[in-house]
Design a protein around this motif. Structure first.
Motif, PDB file in Angstrom:
ATOM      1  N   LEU A 661       0.824  -1.200   0.000  1.00 38.10           N
ATOM      2  CA  LEU A 661       0.000   0.000   0.000  1.00 38.10           C
ATOM      3  C   LEU A 661       0.864   1.258   0.000  1.00 38.10           C
ATOM      4  N   LEU A 662       1.948   1.216   0.745  1.00 42.44           N
ATOM      5  CA  LEU A 662       2.859   2.364   0.793  1.00 42.44           C
ATOM      6  C   LEU A 662       3.441   2.660  -0.590  1.00 42.44           C
ATOM      7  N   ASN A 663       3.791   1.628  -1.318  1.00 43.02           N
ATOM      8  CA  ASN A 663       4.317   1.834  -2.673  1.00 43.02           C
ATOM      9  C   ASN A 663       3.289   2.506  -3.572  1.00 43.02           C
ATOM     10  N   GLN A 664       2.036   2.085  -3.421  1.00 45.83           N
ATOM     11  CA  GLN A 664       0.957   2.653  -4.238  1.00 45.83           C
ATOM     12  C   GLN A 664       0.793   4.139  -3.965  1.00 45.83           C
ATOM     13  N   PHE A 665       0.741   4.502  -2.697  1.00 43.08           N
ATOM     14  CA  PHE A 665       0.469   5.891  -2.365  1.00 43.08           C
ATOM     15  C   PHE A 665       1.691   6.786  -2.470  1.00 43.08           C
ATOM     16  N   GLU A 666       2.859   6.210  -2.390  1.00 41.03           N
ATOM     17  CA  GLU A 666       4.053   7.022  -2.610  1.00 41.03           C
ATOM     18  C   GLU A 666       4.060   7.551  -4.040  1.00 41.03           C
ATOM     19  N   ALA A 667       3.613   6.734  -4.977  1.00 41.10           N
ATOM     20  CA  ALA A 667       3.564   7.175  -6.372  1.00 41.10           C
ATOM     21  C   ALA A 667       2.597   8.342  -6.536  1.00 41.10           C
ATOM     22  N   VAL A 668       1.425   8.267  -5.875  1.00 38.59           N
ATOM     23  CA  VAL A 668       0.460   9.361  -5.944  1.00 38.59           C
ATOM     24  C   VAL A 668       1.032  10.617  -5.304  1.00 38.59           C
ATOM     25  N   ALA A 669       1.669  10.444  -4.136  1.00 40.03           N
ATOM     26  CA  ALA A 669       2.233  11.598  -3.424  1.00 40.03           C
ATOM     27  C   ALA A 669       3.326  12.270  -4.245  1.00 40.03           C
ATOM     28  N   LYS A 670       4.171  11.480  -4.897  1.00 37.36           N
ATOM     29  CA  LYS A 670       5.242  12.066  -5.704  1.00 37.36           C
ATOM     30  C   LYS A 670       4.692  12.764  -6.935  1.00 37.36           C
ATOM     31  N   SER A 671       3.592  12.238  -7.489  1.00 36.99           N
ATOM     32  CA  SER A 671       3.018  12.886  -8.671  1.00 36.99           C
ATOM     33  C   SER A 671       2.523  14.286  -8.346  1.00 36.99           C
ATOM     34  N   LYS A 672       2.160  14.514  -7.088  1.00 39.79           N
ATOM     35  CA  LYS A 672       1.700  15.841  -6.669  1.00 39.79           C
ATOM     36  C   LYS A 672       2.767  16.582  -5.875  1.00 39.79           C
ATOM     37  N   ALA A 674       3.707  16.004  -2.968  1.00 37.42           N
ATOM     38  CA  ALA A 674       3.112  16.217  -1.643  1.00 37.42           C
ATOM     39  C   ALA A 674       4.076  15.707  -0.584  1.00 37.42           C
ATOM     40  N   VAL A 675       4.876  16.614  -0.040  1.00 39.23           N
ATOM     41  CA  VAL A 675       5.958  16.232   0.865  1.00 39.23           C
ATOM     42  C   VAL A 675       5.428  15.677   2.183  1.00 39.23           C
ATOM     43  N   ILE A 676       4.371  16.279   2.726  1.00 41.83           N
ATOM     44  CA  ILE A 676       3.856  15.805   4.013  1.00 41.83           C
ATOM     45  C   ILE A 676       3.376  14.357   3.896  1.00 41.83           C
ATOM     46  N   THR A 677       2.713  14.049   2.802  1.00 40.17           N
ATOM     47  CA  THR A 677       2.302  12.659   2.586  1.00 40.17           C
ATOM     48  C   THR A 677       3.516  11.751   2.514  1.00 40.17           C
ATOM     49  N   GLN A 678       4.540  12.204   1.826  1.00 35.53           N
ATOM     50  CA  GLN A 678       5.739  11.379   1.687  1.00 35.53           C
ATOM     51  C   GLN A 678       6.432  11.137   3.026  1.00 35.53           C
ATOM     52  N   ILE A 679       6.360  12.107   3.947  1.00 36.75           N
ATOM     53  CA  ILE A 679       6.933  11.903   5.283  1.00 36.75           C
ATOM     54  C   ILE A 679       6.242  10.726   5.966  1.00 36.75           C
ATOM     55  N   TYR A 680       4.899  10.739   5.930  1.00 43.46           N
ATOM     56  CA  TYR A 680       4.154   9.644   6.550  1.00 43.46           C
ATOM     57  C   TYR A 680       4.439   8.316   5.857  1.00 43.46           C
ATOM     58  N   VAL A 681       4.602   8.347   4.559  1.00 41.59           N
ATOM     59  CA  VAL A 681       4.905   7.119   3.814  1.00 41.59           C
ATOM     60  C   VAL A 681       6.239   6.539   4.278  1.00 41.59           C
ATOM     61  N   GLN A 682       7.273   7.387   4.317  1.00 41.75           N
ATOM     62  CA  GLN A 682       8.600   6.896   4.687  1.00 41.75           C
ATOM     63  C   GLN A 682       8.647   6.446   6.146  1.00 41.75           C
ATOM     64  N   LEU A 683       7.974   7.187   7.017  1.00 46.96           N
ATOM     65  CA  LEU A 683       7.976   6.815   8.434  1.00 46.96           C
ATOM     66  C   LEU A 683       7.235   5.497   8.638  1.00 46.96           C
ATOM     67  N   SER A 684       6.088   5.341   7.973  1.00 48.86           N
ATOM     68  CA  SER A 684       5.345   4.085   8.087  1.00 48.86           C
ATOM     69  C   SER A 684       6.158   2.928   7.527  1.00 48.86           C
ATOM     70  N   ARG A 685       6.893   3.194   6.477  1.00 50.62           N
ATOM     71  CA  ARG A 685       7.755   2.153   5.906  1.00 50.62           C
ATOM     72  C   ARG A 685       8.855   1.773   6.898  1.00 50.62           C
ATOM     73  N   ALA A 686       9.440   2.775   7.557  1.00 47.06           N
ATOM     74  CA  ALA A 686      10.489   2.498   8.543  1.00 47.06           C
ATOM     75  C   ALA A 686       9.949   1.643   9.693  1.00 47.06           C
ATOM     76  N   VAL A 687       8.768   1.996  10.201  1.00 47.24           N
ATOM     77  CA  VAL A 687       8.162   1.230  11.293  1.00 47.24           C
ATOM     78  C   VAL A 687       7.877  -0.208  10.842  1.00 47.24           C
ATOM     79  N   THR A 688       7.366  -0.348   9.641  1.00 51.22           N
ATOM     80  CA  THR A 688       7.015  -1.683   9.140  1.00 51.22           C
ATOM     81  C   THR A 688       8.257  -2.552   8.974  1.00 51.22           C
ATOM     82  N   TYR A 689       9.290  -1.987   8.374  1.00 53.77           N
ATOM     83  CA  TYR A 689      10.539  -2.750   8.233  1.00 53.77           C
ATOM     84  C   TYR A 689      11.132  -3.094   9.603  1.00 53.77           C
ATOM     85  N   HIS A 690      10.976  -2.191  10.565  1.00 54.05           N
ATOM     86  CA  HIS A 690      11.492  -2.449  11.906  1.00 54.05           C
ATOM     87  C   HIS A 690      10.800  -3.656  12.516  1.00 54.05           C
ATOM     88  N   TYR A 691       9.485  -3.754  12.338  1.00 53.21           N
ATOM     89  CA  TYR A 691       8.759  -4.915  12.852  1.00 53.21           C
ATOM     90  C   TYR A 691       9.173  -6.194  12.140  1.00 53.21           C
TER      91      TYR A 691
END
Length: 838
Positions: A661-672, A674-691
C-alpha cells in the motif's frame, strides 16, 4: 417499501398460475442471491412478477436499459426507483452520487440498512434485463451489493446467461434456468383451456414440444389457435426469429393505425419511457395512452420505475422498422424527448437525446446544470466525455467549456492534460478578453487546480480572480469540498522555510478564495495554522486555531473543514493525554455525522477510525478505511484515510500488505510533490521494516523521512506513532544513522516515549470506562508472570517461583511488554490491572 411489481395491469402473458415455477422461486428466494437465467421470451420477468405480486415480500424492482451503461445515469434512475419507497433514502443517494469507492459504498449501505430494517418483512431487490449493461462499474456495484449480504433480503437478477463477467457471486445462491421456466405439457394444456379452448393433453403436448416450451411462442400460438386452429398456428410459427417477427407483424403490430405504428417505432429509440415522456412525444393523454400501450402483450409498465418497457424481442422487431421513417420524425421525437427529460431533471437522458440530433448548445446548457461540487470519478469522466464531444468551433467560442474540462481532468488525476488545456485558454483570454469575468473564471479554475494538486502560490490566482469577479464566480460555489479526505496545509518542497511559506499562502489566499467561491473553504486558513503548529510540535498552540477553524467553517456549512478541525483536536488531545476532551471531541463528531447536510463526508469515518486504530480495535474502523484497495476518489489529499489504513494494517501485523500500500500511495504523493504525505509514507515504511527486523531498510526509510521533515522542523509524525516509533528511534540512537543528528534523535525519542506512556494510560482508561476486558492474547504463563511482577518480585525471584530460567523470564517479559504496549514493569502492571487481567 411498497409491495411493488412491474406490471399494474391484471392478468399476465400466460393467463394461468404455475405452482411448479412458484415453488422453485420460493426456494430460490431463501438464498441471498437468486438468478433467473434464460434467453429472450422465456418469461423471466413475468414469472418473477407473478410470484412476487402474490407473495409477502416487499419488492424493489429495477429495469436496466442500455442508458445504464453510464454509472451516474444508472444511479440517478435507481435513486428515482427508491424514491417511490423511501424518499429520504433517495435524497441521500442523490447527494452521495454513484458509489464508486469503498467509502461511498459503505455510506450507501449504512443509509440503505437504516431504512430497510424498519420491520422484519423480507425484501427482494430485482434487477431485470441484466444483459443490457456491460459497464464494469455498474457490474462492480452489483457485486458489492451481493457481497454485502443484506439481512432479511434477497437479490434477484434476471439474466440471459450466467455467470456474468464482472459480477462476483461469493454468497449462497440458486440458479433458476430456462428449463425451469419452460412450460410443461400439462401447463401448456392449462394455458389453452384458460382461454376457453378445447385442447386435449395430446394436442397440447404436440404444440408445446413443437416450440420446446418457449413461453413467448406459446403466447403467440394461443392467439392464432383461438382463431385458426392448432395446425394453422403450428404452420405459422417455428422457433426461428424471422417467423416470430412475422407473427408480431400479423398478430400485434397490424392492429394499430399507421399513426400509432409510427409512434411505436419512434418510441423504440428511447430505450424506456416514463408515462409523461410518452405523452410529450405522442400527444396522447390519459385513457388514449393506456389503450395504446395496454393492449399490447409485449409492452409492460413498471410501477416501481413508472416507465414503460418493450419486451426485448418486440423492441428488436420495432427497431428493424426504423428505416421506414422520415428522418424529420426521428429528430422531432428526440428533441421532444430531450426537452421533457430536461424539464423533469433527467439530465443524463436529455444529453443522450440531444447528442443523437447534434444539439451542441443544448448539451452544454445541461452540463452547466450539474452541481459544481467535487465529482466522483465516474461523473467527472461523463462530463469530460460530453465536453470533448462538443465540436472545436463550439469550444473555441465558449471558453468555459475548456475551463470546466481542465477542472474535471484534474478531478481525475489527469494533471498534464489539464494543464495543457488551461494554459491555452488562459493565454487566449489574456490576449482577447483582458479584465473580463471569463478570465476571472479561468483564474479561479487555476487556483482550484493548484489547490487540488497541493501546490503553493494558488493565492495569487484567487487574488486575481477576486479582482475580476466582484460578485463571485458564476460556476463555483460553497458546495465544493476542498479537504474532506486530506489535510489543508501543503508542502511542495523539503527546503527549509517551505512550511512557513505554505502557511503564508493559505493565510493570504483563503479570504479572496472564499469570496470567489461564495464561502467554499471558509476556515481553511485557521485549519492550516492548526496543522502548522501541530506538525512542528507546538501542540497546545494548535488548539485555538483548531476551534477557530471548527466554528468558522460551521458558520458557512463547510463540514469538510469542520470535520478536519475535529480530527486535529482528537489528535491534539490524544498527544496531551486529555481523556475527557477526547470524549467530548468524539461526541461532536457523532453529532455532525448524524446531520443530513453532512452526509457522505469521509472525515467522520476517518476520525473514528483514527480513535479505534489507536486502541487496537481495528475491527471497528469503517470498512472502506480498512480496505487496502483505493479507487474512485477525487484527487484531494488522501493522507487522513491513508494514515488510518496504515495504522490498521500495522496494528494487525499485515506488514507486507502495508508495504504494498505504501508503494501505491508514494507514487500518488510524488506525482503531486506532496511532501507531508511522503513523510508519513517513509515513516510508516520504517516502522514496518522495523517490525519485520529488516533494520537496514528501516534505517534507510527513517533517514528519508528525516530529510523530508527536518528542514521545516516537522516532528509530530515521528512522535504520535508513540510506542511503534519509540523502539525504532531507540535502536537508531544506539547504532546511529549517518545524516540524522543524534540530538534530534534524542529529543524525538524522548517525546515519543512520553506519548507512548500517555497512550497506554488512555487505552487503559478507555477499556476500564467501557467495562471491557481487552484481549491482549496473553497465555496463562504470561498472566502468571504479570502476577509476580505486580507483587514486586525480582527477575531472579520470578525464575525460582515459576521454575524457568532467568533468560526465559527476560524473554517472556519482553513479549508481555510488547503485547500490552507497556514501557516498563510498572506500566505493564497498571495496564493489566485496568483491564482486569490480574
Amino acid at each position: 417499501m411498497a409491495n411493488t411489481v412491474p406490471d399494474e395491469r391484471p392478468g399476465n402473458e400466460t393467463g394461468i398460475r404455475r405452482p411448479r415455477v412458484e415453488s422453485i422461486l420460493e426456494e430460490a428466494l431463501q438464498k441471498p442471491l437468486a438468478v433467473l437465467q434464460g434467453g429472450a421470451g422465456f418469461g423471466k420477468t413475468r414469472a418473477a412478477a407473478d410470484y412476487l405480486a402474490r407473495s409477502e415480500y416487499r419488492t424493489v424492482w429495477y429495469n436496466f436499459t442500455a442508458l445504464d451503461n453510464n454509472p451516474s445515469r444508472f444511479w440517478e434512475s435507481v435513486s428515482a426507483a427508491f424514491a417511490l419507497h423511501h424518499p429520504a433514502l433517495a435524497e441521500k443517494m442523490k447527494l452521495l452520487g454513484f458509489p464508486d469507492s469503498p467509502q461511498a459504498f459503505s455510506v450507501f449501505l449504512t443509509d440503505l440498512t437504516e431504512n430497510l430494517y424498519t420491520d422484519r418483512q423480507a425484501v427482494v431487490f430485482v434487477f431485470d434485463d441484466l444483459f443490457l449493461v456491460d459497464d464494469i462499474q455498474v457490474r462492480t456495484f452489483l457485486s458489492n451489493l451481493i457481497a454485502a449480504r443484506l439481512e432479511n433480503s434477497c437479490l434477484l437478477l434476471l439474466a440471459r446467461s450466467w455467470p456474468v463477467a464482472g459480477i462476483e457471486a461469493a454468497v449462497p445462491m440458486q440458479l433458476v434456468g430456462a428449463d425451469d421456466l419452460c412450460f410443461t405439457d400439462e401447463e401448456a394444456q392449462a394455458l389453452f383451456v384458460s382461454s376457453n379452448m378445447q385442447v386435449s393433453l395430446e394436442e397440447a403436448t404436440a404444440v408445446n414440444r413443437y416450440v420446446s416450451g418457449w413461453p413467448i411462442a406459446l403466447s403467440l400460438l394461443k392467439m392464432v389457435m383461438r382463431r385458426e386452429g392448432t395446425q394453422a398456428a403450428m404452420d405459422a410459427l417455428s422457433v426461428s426469429k424471422p417467423r416470430l417477427f412475422a407473427m408480431f407483424e400479423r398478430e400485434i403490430f397490424f392492429q394499430y393505425t399507421p399513426r400509432e405504428q409510427t409512434l411505436l417505432i419512434l418510441l423504440s429509440g428511447l430505450e424506456s419511457f416514463p408515462r409523461g415522456l410518452v405523452q410529450a412525444v405522442s400527444g396522447e393523454k390519459g385513457r388514449d395512452l393506456d389503450q395504446l400501450m395496454g393492449v399490447n402483450l409485449f409492452i409492460r409498465y413498471n410501477v416501481s420505475a413508472r416507465r414503460f418497457y418493450f419486451h426485448p424481442l418486440y423492441l428488436e422487431f420495432l427497431r428493424e422498422k426504423r428505416h421506414t421513417l422520415d428522418e424529420e420524425y426521428v429528430i422531432i421525437t428526440y428533441r421532444r424527448a430531450a426537452e421533457w427529460c430536461r424539464e423533469n431533471g433527467h439530465y443524463y437522458d436529455a444529453i443522450n437525446y440531444y447528442r443523437r440530433i447534434g444539439s451542441y448548445q443544448e448539451v452544454w446548457d445541461i452540463l452547466l446544470l450539474f452541481e459544481a461540487s467535487r465529482h466522483t470519478q465516474t461523473e467527472a469522466e461523463f462530463l469530460i466525455e460530453q465536453i470533448k464531444w462538443l465540436p472545436d468551433h463550439f469550444r473555441n467560442k465558449t471558453p468555459m467549456t475548456r475551463i470546466l474540462l481542465a477542472v474535471m481532468l484534474t478531478n481525475n488525476l489527469r494533471f498534464e492534460e489539464s494543464a495543457a488545456v488551461l494554459d491555452v485558454v488562459q493565454a487566449e483570454l489574456e490576449k482577447t478578453q483582458p479584465g473580463s469575468a471569463m478570465l476571472g473564471e479561468c483564474y479561479a479554475a487555476r487556483g482550484l487546480i493548484m489547490l487540488g494538486r497541493e501546490e503553493n502560490n494558488f493565492d495569487v490566482w484567487f487574488q486575481k480572480a477576486d479582482d475580476l469577479l466582484p460578485n463571485g464566480s458564476s460556476r463555483w460555489n460553497n458546495k465544493l469540498r476542498l479537504v474532506d479526505l486530506g489535510p489543508g496545509l501543503n508542502l511542495q518542497s523539503a527546503r527549509a522555510g517551505e512550511l512557513k511559506k505554505s502557511l503564508a499562502c493559505f493565510t493570504a489566499g483563503v479570504p479572496p478564495m472564499t469570496r470567489v467561491l461564495h464561502g467554499a473553504g471558509y476556515g481553511l486558513d485557521h485549519l492550516c495554522e492548526c496543522e502548522f503548529e501541530f506538525l512542528t510540535g507546538n501542540v497546545r498552540k494548535a488548539i485555538e486555531p483548531a476551534y477557530q477553524a471548527l466554528y468558522t467553517a460551521q458558520s458557512k456549512s463547510q463540514y469538510d473543514i469542520a470535520g478536519n478541525a475535529l480530527f486535529m483536536l482528537l489528535r491534539i488531545y490524544t498527544v496531551l493525554g486529555e481523556y475527557q476532551n477526547i470524549q467530548d471531541t468524539l461526541k461532536h463528531v457523532h453529532e455532525y455525522q448524524k446531520m443530513d447536510a453532512a452526509a457522505g463526508f469521509g472525515i467522520w469515518d476517518i476520525t473514528f477510525g483514527w480513535f479505534y486504530s489507536e486502541l487496537g480495535e481495528t475491527n471497528r474502523v469503517a470498512g472502506w478505511v480498512r480496505n487496502a484497495v483505493q479507487y474512485g476518489h477525487a484527487p484531494v489529499g488522501i493522507e487522513r484515510a491513508l494514515l488510518v489504513r496504515l495504522r490498521c494494517l500495522i496494528a494487525d501485523g499485515h506488514y507486507h500488505e502495508a508495504l504494498a500500500l505504501l508503494n501505491q500511495f508514494e507514487a500518488v504523493a510524488k506525482s503531486k510533490s506532496a511532501v507531508i504525505t511522503q513523510i508519513y509514507v517513509q515513516l510508516s515504511r520504517a516502522v514496518t521494516y522495523h517490525y519485520l527486523r529488516q533494520h537496514t531498510s528501516a534505517d534507510t526509510a527513517l533517514k528519508a523521512a528525516y530529510k523530508l521533515a527536518g528542514g521545516n522542523g516537522i516532528v509530530m509524525p515521528f512522535i504520535e506513532y508513540g510506542n511503534r516509533t519509540r523502539s525504532l528511534l531507540q535502536r537508531a540512537r544506539e547504532t546511529g544513522i549517518p545524516g540524522i543528528p543524534s540530538g534530534w534523535l534524542e529529543e524525538v525519542h524522548a517525546r515519543a516515549s512520553t506519548f507512548a506512556k500517555r497512550h497506554a494510560f488512555l487505552t487503559g482508561r478507555y477499556h476500564q470506562q467501557q467495562n471491557l476486558r481487552q484481549d491482549f492474547g496473553l497465555s496463562k504463563r504470561e498472566i502468571h508472570l504479570l502476577e509476580n511482577l505486580s507483587q514486586g518480585l525480582t527477575r531472579e525471584e520470578i525464575s525460582a517461583s515459576m521454575e524457568i530460567s532467568l533468560n526465559t523470564v527476560k524473554s517472556m517479559t519482553k513479549q508481555v511488554f510488547a503485547k500490552l504496549g507497556a514501557i516498563n514493569s510498572a506500566d505493564a502492571v497498571r495496564i493489566a490491572m485496568a483491564n482486569q487481567i490480574i
